[in-house]
Design a protein around this motif. Sequence first.
Motif, PDB file in Angstrom:
ATOM      1  N   VAL A 421     -35.514 -65.438   0.455  1.00 32.09           N
ATOM      2  CA  VAL A 421     -36.284 -64.244   0.473  1.00 32.09           C
ATOM      3  C   VAL A 421     -35.543 -63.182   1.243  1.00 32.09           C
ATOM      4  O   VAL A 421     -35.533 -63.366   2.452  1.00 32.09           O
ATOM      5  CB  VAL A 421     -37.740 -64.622   0.590  1.00 32.09           C
ATOM      6  N   GLY A 422     -35.667 -62.015   1.016  1.00 31.06           N
ATOM      7  CA  GLY A 422     -35.249 -60.904   1.890  1.00 31.06           C
ATOM      8  C   GLY A 422     -35.134 -59.561   1.044  1.00 31.06           C
ATOM      9  O   GLY A 422     -35.727 -59.517  -0.278  1.00 31.06           O
ATOM     10  N   LEU A 444     -28.409 -58.999   3.591  1.00 32.21           N
ATOM     11  CA  LEU A 444     -29.865 -58.940   3.252  1.00 32.21           C
ATOM     12  C   LEU A 444     -30.583 -58.703   4.566  1.00 32.21           C
ATOM     13  O   LEU A 444     -30.079 -58.914   5.688  1.00 32.21           O
ATOM     14  CB  LEU A 444     -30.234 -60.396   2.689  1.00 32.21           C
ATOM     15  N   GLU A 445     -31.814 -58.485   4.644  1.00 28.12           N
ATOM     16  CA  GLU A 445     -32.700 -58.290   5.881  1.00 28.12           C
ATOM     17  C   GLU A 445     -33.839 -59.128   5.430  1.00 28.12           C
ATOM     18  O   GLU A 445     -34.457 -58.952   4.583  1.00 28.12           O
ATOM     19  CB  GLU A 445     -32.807 -56.909   6.402  1.00 28.12           C
ATOM     20  N   ALA A 446     -34.224 -60.308   6.618  1.00 26.39           N
ATOM     21  CA  ALA A 446     -35.430 -60.835   6.460  1.00 26.39           C
ATOM     22  C   ALA A 446     -36.031 -61.138   7.909  1.00 26.39           C
ATOM     23  O   ALA A 446     -35.172 -61.550   8.687  1.00 26.39           O
ATOM     24  CB  ALA A 446     -35.255 -62.174   5.766  1.00 26.39           C
ATOM     25  N   MET A 447     -37.090 -60.661   8.092  1.00 28.86           N
ATOM     26  CA  MET A 447     -37.793 -61.152   9.565  1.00 28.86           C
ATOM     27  C   MET A 447     -36.818 -60.538  10.566  1.00 28.86           C
ATOM     28  O   MET A 447     -36.343 -61.207  11.621  1.00 28.86           O
ATOM     29  CB  MET A 447     -37.852 -62.457   9.809  1.00 28.86           C
ATOM     30  N   SER A 476     -35.422 -63.255  -4.144  1.00 31.76           N
ATOM     31  CA  SER A 476     -35.840 -64.465  -3.745  1.00 31.76           C
ATOM     32  C   SER A 476     -34.815 -65.269  -3.806  1.00 31.76           C
ATOM     33  O   SER A 476     -33.767 -65.107  -4.334  1.00 31.76           O
ATOM     34  CB  SER A 476     -36.974 -64.666  -4.704  1.00 31.76           C
ATOM     35  N   PRO A 477     -34.934 -66.578  -3.195  1.00 34.98           N
ATOM     36  CA  PRO A 477     -33.969 -67.501  -3.592  1.00 34.98           C
ATOM     37  C   PRO A 477     -33.370 -67.658  -4.978  1.00 34.98           C
ATOM     38  O   PRO A 477     -34.214 -67.931  -5.695  1.00 34.98           O
ATOM     39  CB  PRO A 477     -34.394 -68.886  -2.917  1.00 34.98           C
TER      40      PRO A 477
END
Length: 488
Positions: A421-422, A444-447, A476-477
């Motif tokens: 997810v990202g 991607l960017e996540a957290m 999403s994955p």
Amino acid sequence: MWKLGRLKPGDKTTLTPISYKSARELAEQKATFIDVVAKNISSGALEHEKPLTLLDVQEVASETDAILQVIPSSNGGPKLTLRQGGDRFVIVNVDVSSQKVGLDTSVASNNLVRAIESSGTPGTYVHENISSIMVEYEPEKIAQSDVVALINTAHAQSSNSEKPVSSRRFILPIVFNHPSIQEAEKRYSTMQRDKAVYVPDNATYVQENNGLSSRDDVFEVLRKTRFLVVTVGFMTGLPILWPLNPLARLTGQKYNPTRITTPPGTVALGGGLFCVYPADQPGGYMMLARSIPVWDTYALRPGFRDSKPWLFEPFDLVEFEEVSLDEYAEIWRKFEAGTYEIKVEETSFDVHAELAKEHETSHTPAILEFRAKQAAAEEKMRHREEKLFTEWKLEQDKNRGSAPRELDDATPGVKVSSPQVGKVWKLLVGCGDIIEKGKGLIVLEAMKMEITVSADESHHGLVVKELLVQEGTLVSPGTSLALLDTPE
């Protein structure tokens, strides 16, 4: 708190106000229960036949007044409003009639804090803000009524204080137009909001919002102004800086929504106050320049004191010294290595002289003209921001973060999928690009972390046929990001 831990989405709960007396009785019951259990574990003895009954609570609503006392102003001093903060805190609002936030309120708050702390009363701890303080106390050691009496005594003492207060003078390096700030601004406009008065450049916004002639006028304020640290906190170790020169009192709105990242050491403006960000963290103040971080977790770097990982204390004085990008890079290297020597010296701050100067100059023609020009510019920018915000809200679904294009299983080509997810932060390739093994395709960017989706061995020699996402798209994955195919 275990009851709150059992809540699930959709559950409802009700908070029941109770009196201070009842709160203390409940706290004592809990302490007794824990003591009974601890003795049973250590010795096997059970002093209470049914220890769980010690936690039985008779929740009776109480019409309590949060205000404990109002201490009126006398001899030109501040008015204090003492409010109950749970069963371990007393919140004191400091009201100076001349202004809500400014030098007067900061001086009054700081004098009150120093007077309380100088008493050395066991079981009390003072937390300072700009126009309020919070007195934390241990009810097992000191009663709430005694805390209220302590504040009254300290107020009487602080109102008569005329001596200069001890202070420190810091000279911090500052660099303008740093690439990391430009990167943070771009990330925000790509990932969060692309239409705002402060996009794409915060410094230009501050210039226009204050009716200044040029963007460099904003930087000139930072070059020439002496700032007073009025409080430390809000975010861990973050100093709030008040410009002592009235002509340096710029204003600016805060990010809406808040950005998710701010480079450490960023010098920023929000409302009418400046700050220095202690670490890489979310933020809402306008990013103007970079200095050094003002937080050291282990307090090992020069300039930080033992057991105090924050650099500043209230009523420290701060000035900035401009450096080039290359000089800043060397300063950063030394700071990271723990060898950078922060410029600091012991001094004093004559609060009464500074207040007298403030009152004398506050209504001079130059300052009145500056404020009038500033107010007109603020009003213009406010209307512009309202318009841009409305446009952004209406267009974000259509123009930003659109859903990925879905492909059916029969679509020819090789799909590159998201590993998690990202949000899509950067597209590193375009249609027609030839792919090599290990080449980055999409970031991607996540957290607050960047994850590069790279080509593997099976992608080597293929061509990008189609990009199925755009910058800002939520994935999403397993979401297909790109379609590759053999060269024609």
